[in-house]
Scaffold this active site. Structure first.
Site, PDB file in Angstrom:
ATOM      1  N   GLU A  73     -37.712   1.029   9.737  1.00 47.55           N
ATOM      2  CA  GLU A  73     -37.055   2.222  10.242  1.00 47.55           C
ATOM      3  C   GLU A  73     -35.958   2.625   9.244  1.00 47.55           C
ATOM      4  O   GLU A  73     -35.241   1.739   8.762  1.00 47.55           O
ATOM      5  CB  GLU A  73     -36.421   1.972  11.612  1.00 47.55           C
ATOM      6  CG  GLU A  73     -35.911   3.259  12.234  1.00 47.55           C
ATOM      7  CD  GLU A  73     -35.284   3.069  13.619  1.00 47.55           C
ATOM      8  OE1 GLU A  73     -35.204   1.924  14.104  1.00 47.55           O
ATOM      9  OE2 GLU A  73     -34.886   4.070  14.203  1.00 47.55           O
ATOM     10  N   HIS A 250     -30.100  -4.666  23.735  1.00 50.05           N
ATOM     11  CA  HIS A 250     -30.439  -3.350  23.213  1.00 50.05           C
ATOM     12  C   HIS A 250     -31.821  -3.367  22.553  1.00 50.05           C
ATOM     13  O   HIS A 250     -32.692  -2.539  22.882  1.00 50.05           O
ATOM     14  CB  HIS A 250     -29.365  -2.910  22.219  1.00 50.05           C
ATOM     15  CG  HIS A 250     -29.634  -1.603  21.542  1.00 50.05           C
ATOM     16  ND1 HIS A 250     -29.090  -0.415  21.976  1.00 50.05           N
ATOM     17  CD2 HIS A 250     -30.398  -1.290  20.466  1.00 50.05           C
ATOM     18  CE1 HIS A 250     -29.501   0.568  21.192  1.00 50.05           C
ATOM     19  NE2 HIS A 250     -30.300   0.067  20.261  1.00 50.05           N
ATOM     20  N   GLU A 251     -32.031  -4.294  21.634  1.00 53.00           N
ATOM     21  CA  GLU A 251     -33.319  -4.308  20.921  1.00 53.00           C
ATOM     22  C   GLU A 251     -34.454  -4.653  21.879  1.00 53.00           C
ATOM     23  O   GLU A 251     -35.541  -4.083  21.796  1.00 53.00           O
ATOM     24  CB  GLU A 251     -33.286  -5.290  19.743  1.00 53.00           C
ATOM     25  CG  GLU A 251     -32.140  -5.087  18.757  1.00 53.00           C
ATOM     26  CD  GLU A 251     -31.970  -3.662  18.237  1.00 53.00           C
ATOM     27  OE1 GLU A 251     -32.938  -2.876  18.291  1.00 53.00           O
ATOM     28  OE2 GLU A 251     -30.847  -3.321  17.807  1.00 53.00           O
TER      29      GLU A 251
HETATM   30  N1  BES Z   1     -33.284   0.996  15.612  1.00 48.36           N
HETATM   31  C1  BES Z   1     -31.977   0.533  15.345  1.00 48.36           C
HETATM   32  C2  BES Z   1     -31.839  -0.111  14.006  1.00 48.36           C
HETATM   33  C3  BES Z   1     -31.882   0.822  12.812  1.00 48.36           C
HETATM   34  C4  BES Z   1     -30.918   1.752  12.632  1.00 48.36           C
HETATM   35  C5  BES Z   1     -32.864   0.740  11.880  1.00 48.36           C
HETATM   36  C6  BES Z   1     -30.962   2.595  11.523  1.00 48.36           C
HETATM   37  C7  BES Z   1     -32.903   1.578  10.800  1.00 48.36           C
HETATM   38  C8  BES Z   1     -31.949   2.517  10.607  1.00 48.36           C
HETATM   39  C9  BES Z   1     -31.528  -0.491  16.384  1.00 48.36           C
HETATM   40  O1  BES Z   1     -32.130  -0.376  17.621  1.00 48.36           O
HETATM   41  C10 BES Z   1     -30.071  -0.261  16.617  1.00 48.36           C
HETATM   42  O2  BES Z   1     -29.726   0.750  17.134  1.00 48.36           O
HETATM   43  N2  BES Z   1     -29.230  -1.202  16.212  1.00 48.36           N
HETATM   44  C11 BES Z   1     -27.807  -1.064  16.271  1.00 48.36           C
HETATM   45  C12 BES Z   1     -27.193  -1.988  17.279  1.00 48.36           C
HETATM   46  C13 BES Z   1     -27.279  -1.469  18.683  1.00 48.36           C
HETATM   47  C14 BES Z   1     -26.728  -2.475  19.653  1.00 48.36           C
HETATM   48  C15 BES Z   1     -26.587  -0.152  18.883  1.00 48.36           C
HETATM   49  C16 BES Z   1     -27.301  -1.416  14.897  1.00 48.36           C
HETATM   50  O3  BES Z   1     -28.090  -1.936  14.102  1.00 48.36           O
HETATM   51  O4  BES Z   1     -26.140  -1.159  14.616  1.00 48.36           O
HETATM   52 ZN    ZN Z   2     -31.406   1.065  18.903  1.00 49.76          ZN
END
Ligand code: BES
Ligand code: ZN
Length: 834
Positions: A73, A250-251
């Site tokens: 992603e 979250h994940e």
């Molecule tokens: N899908 C995201 C991770 C991501 C973000 C991948 C941007 C590629 C580009 C994941 O679900 C996410 O949101 N992670 C957050 C933490 C969450 C608890 C808000 C993060 O990685 O900061």
């Molecule tokens: Zn997320």
């Protein structure tokens, strides 16, 4: 037929087993076009070579600490092979991974394990994984390496057994217990609250030490920054434990909101991220304390999103255009996106919200959906008209409500006049009125809520008025005494409210409001009022703080309040909070002085009570990470911070003793943070001691870096420069960068904003040096410039000059060019992808 692809070597390409030649396809910027694809179904085989070792952007297939892993992603899959890299192209993936047995004894990919074994005549082995659920390629993952494993099982609501596995660097298995426990609780919660069951035979989490973000929800194979997996009492603070729990949840929750139902395109990002943040916030509220979670979430929202919304990087929850999607994983898409879902739940009520979610899951399972699809489910399930509500996705800027309450003693009525405005933002000069759920109470003199009865005799359902016009009035009847207005209870709407109330009303609410959020808010508002007065009067000392101190004393005396809540009430608005509320011509040094002076006065005035509480909240029981124990430590350490606020012997000695005697990282780190604020010999000794204790543990040394970067003294910039040469530091590791450089730019208001501009120059230099290797992290570091326009003229000019220098640099990445150009206002998003 066009396929995306970049940064790899094409070895061969064949269509229905026939190798293609140069005339059958065209290679062009970032892709491959098949010139004559067959009309019917066909098989395309593409062989590519990628170099994971050389991949410093940490996107695509890369190597971290001897482990091969992927991050796809948003657009990383195209760095592995040619593919239609867009989320509405969903496919069933079967992955065969093969590697040297010694180099990579563990081989993982999405889905269920099918088979594995040795490759005859070699030292290699292979594993085949199959994921039956169609998914976009951004959810693809594979891992290979030497990894330790902690395993467990979970029985789902329908009685299926799911295998759970957490993979970590060998030797760290004993730090996975909390993550595993959080995972099981999250799985149960999603069944109970949303009826969502896990769908594969196995759920795996792999922790890696080089990761651009926090964690990633790849189907069946989440990949995590190890910071959000590993936790032990000696190395992780209560906040770290809470972070592990929230990110794991979250994940996991993405499995339904993001994976089973994904996004049609990246403009819909908030459809999965805003919704999933809302779900993880609700999980934490249920697992811990609803009031404390709400206060913490609103603090972050204001600190990150309100600032973004008020500056040059403001954009709607659903952006209409973008240059680089990686720059849109923002507080607005995430946190304001979560607030929009929360407002929806307030508008349709708890049961109506569940009906809407159920419909969303049945209607869109297995598909790539849009924000309209999502909102339509709530409209259809509840017979609600949500057309005006859609503006929350389209209009940037924090709405402002001006509320005037008028009591008519003779008529026994109370009238509310409500006016709303939405400020202009880049590219959006004119705004339409929003639908705003306004949760409120009229608090009587005895502290109880008066019934809310409208002039037509109707009760206000759930205490929520729906605002939808630029200006409107509401009259409540049967009000015999002048009530105190409690507005935007629970912070049900992500807005700013100004009301004709004074310090006495705030003091009353701080002591009596039945809404805990607004009790906390009342204390904050009292403190903010004093601090702004002190800063703008340029005297540097807040006057007339008696009201605030009385309010705090009342909260300290209220035994019914949970310690974690009291800790939040004792925490003054941060320097950044104050700067944001001042809004223009900000002098960070004046803000710092005013805040320090007020802390000192509070610490002095409440000294006895704070000391007693510090003692009462200390116990000798072994460390447990649960919310109640964490709350007691939070309160103890909030007391410590105020007791030491004068930098005098008593408080510093208390902190030094706590530092030396602590049996857990929470108490040790809190004491060290307090010591770090005062230039006394105890500080240097404690910083050295901390390093010696934890040298060799990178996640703990990150705390050591961040703490030093945040010291509010002129010597800090030089110290940070020197620390970049420390053997424990590495420019290649995002956690190290965020700990040292990120903390300096985000947490150290006075030193990042040095009047001579040297803080800005340092950040720019660092980001430019990084940009060629890891543009995503470089661009994120530069977003520290997001409120430069609110500074006083001298700093503003220096920040602007620095930004212009970065913008003029040779061969900037798309990520960095986009951030600096928007920060300078040279570009809204109107020549981006739409
Ligand atoms: N899908 C995201 C991770 C991501 C973000 C991948 C941007 C590629 C580009 C994941 O679900 C996410 O949101 N992670 C957050 C933490 C969450 C608890 C808000 C993060 O990685 O900061
Ligand atoms: Zn997320």
């Amino acid at each position: 037929m066009r396929l995306d692809g970049e940064n790899f070597e094409l070895a061969s390409i064949a269509l229905d087993r026939t190798p293609l030649g140069k005339k059958d396809y065209k290679l062009s910027d970032g892709g491959l076009t098949l010139l004559k694809p067959p009309a019917g179904p066909f098989t395309l085989e593409i062989v590519t070579f990628v170099d994971p070792e050389a991949n410093k952007a940490l996107s695509g297939l890369y190597r971290t600490n001897n482990v091969y892993c992927t991050q796809c992603e948003a657009e990383g899959f195209r760095r592995i092979t040619y593919f239609p890299d867009r989320p509405d192209v969903m496919a069933v993936f079967t992955t065969r991974v093969e590697a040297d047995k010694d180099e990579a004894p563990v081989l993982l990919a999405n889905g269920n394990f099918v088979r594995g074994g040795d490759v005859a005549g070699t030292n290699r082995h292979f594993a085949v994984w199959h994921d039956p659920f169609p998914k976009p390629c951004y959810l693809f993952a594979l891992v290979g390496g030497k990894l330790g494993c902690v395993a467990d099982t979970f029985t789902t609501m329908s009685g299926r057994t799911v295998e759970l596995r957490i993979y970590v660097e060998p030797g760290k298995e004993d730090r996975c217990g909390y993550a595993l426990d959080a995972l099981k609780r999250a799985m149960r919660w999603d069944e109970e609250k949303f009826g969502r069951e896990y769908d594969l035979d196995i759920f795996m989490i792999v922790a890696v030490s080089d990761f651009n973000m926090g964690a990633m929800e790849n189907k069946g194979l989440n990949i995590f920054n190890d910071k959000y997996v590993l936790a032990s009492p000696a190395t992780a603070t209560d906040n770290d434990y809470a972070g592990v729990e929230a990110v794991i949840a979250h994940e996991y929750f993405h499995n339904w909101t993001g994976n089973r139902i994904t996004c049609r395109d990246w403009f819909q990002l908030s459809l999965k991220e805003g919704l999933t943040v809302f779900r993880d916030q609700e999980f934490t509220a249920d697992e811990r304390s609803r009031a404390v979670e709400r206060i913490a979430d609103v603090r972050t929202l204001r600190a990150n999103q309100f600032v973004e919304d008020a500056g040059p990087l403001a954009h709607p929850v659903r952006p209409a255009l973008y240059h680089e999607i990686n720059n849109f994983y923002t507080p607005t898409v995430y946190e304001k996106g979560a607030e929009v879902v929360r407002m929806l739940s307030v508008l349709v009520g708890r049961d109506g919200f569940r009906r809407g979610m159920d419909l969303y899951f049945t209607r869109h399972d297995g598909h790539a959906a849009t924000v309209e699809d999502f909102i339509a489910c709530f409209a259809d399930a509840n017979g609600a008209d949500l057309s005006q509500f859609m503006r929350w996705y389209a209009q940037a800027g924090t709405p402002e409500l001006t509320v005037t309450g008028t009591f008519d003693r003779k008529a026994k009525t109370f009238r509310l006049d409500v006016a709303q405005t939405v400020p202009a933002t880049p590219g959006q000069p004119v705004k339409e009125p929003m639908t705003i759920p306004l949760a409120l109470g009229l608090v009587g003199a005895d502290g109880r809520d008066l019934p809310l009865v409208r002039a037509n005799g109707a009760r206000v359902a759930r205490g929520v008025l729906t605002i939808s016009k630029p200006a409107e009035s509401f009259t409540f009847t049967g009000i015999a005494e002048r009530p105190t207005l409690s507005l935007n209870r629970g912070f049900a709407a992500p807005i700013k409210v100004s009301v004709n109330a004074g310090a006495d009303d705030l003091k009353f609410l701080a002591a009596h409001d039945c809404d805990p959020f607004n009790r906390w808010q009342a204390v904050q508002s009292l403190a903010t009022g004093l601090l702004i007065e002190a800063v703008t009067a340029r005297g540097g000392k807040p006057q007339a703080e008696a009201g605030l101190i009385d309010a705090l004393a009342a909260i300290l005396a209220d035994d019914a309040l949970e310690p974690a809540f009291v800790a939040q009430a004792l925490g003054l608005p941060s320097e950044a909070d104050i700067a944001r509320d001042i809004g223009r011509e900000v002098d960070p040094d004046a803000v710092f002085r005013a805040r320090r002076a007020l802390r000192e006065r509070i610490g002095g005035a409440l000294n006895d009570r704070l000391s007693a509480l510090h003692r009462r909240m200390s116990d000798n029981a072994p460390y447990r990470p649960d919310a109640a124990s964490a709350g007691r430590r939070a309160l103890k350490n909030a007391c410590l911070d105020l007791l030491a606020a004068d930098g005098g012997d008593a408080g510093i000695t208390l902190a030094a003793r706590q530092f030396a005697g602590a049996d857990n990282m929470t108490d040790r780190m809190a004491a060290l943070t307090t010591l770090s604020l005062y230039d006394r010999p105890e500080r240097a000794a404690a910083i050295d001691d901390f390093y010696r204790r934890f040298a060799g543990d990178p996640l703990v040394i990150d705390k050591w870096f961040a703490l030093q970067a945040a010291i509010p003294e002129p010597a800090t910039l030089e110290r940070v420069r020197q620390l970049t040469a420390h053997p424990a530091f590495s420019f290649a590791n995002p956690n190290r960068l965020r700990a040292l450089i990120g903390a300096f730019a985000q947490l150290n208001q006075t030193q990042f904003n040095r009047p001579d501009g040297a803080g800005y120059d340092f950040l720019a230099e660092t980001a430019l040096a990084l940009d060629g290797k890891n543009p995503q992290v470089a661009a994120r570091l530069l977003s520290a410039f997001k409120s430069w326009r609110a500074l006083e003229p001298g700093r503003r000019a220096r920040a602007e000059a620095t930004l212009r220098r970065v913008a003029a640099a040779q061969s900037l990445s798309r990520d960095t060019a986009d951030i600096v150009r928007r920060a300078l206002g040279e570009q809204t998003a109107d020549d981006g992808r739409s």
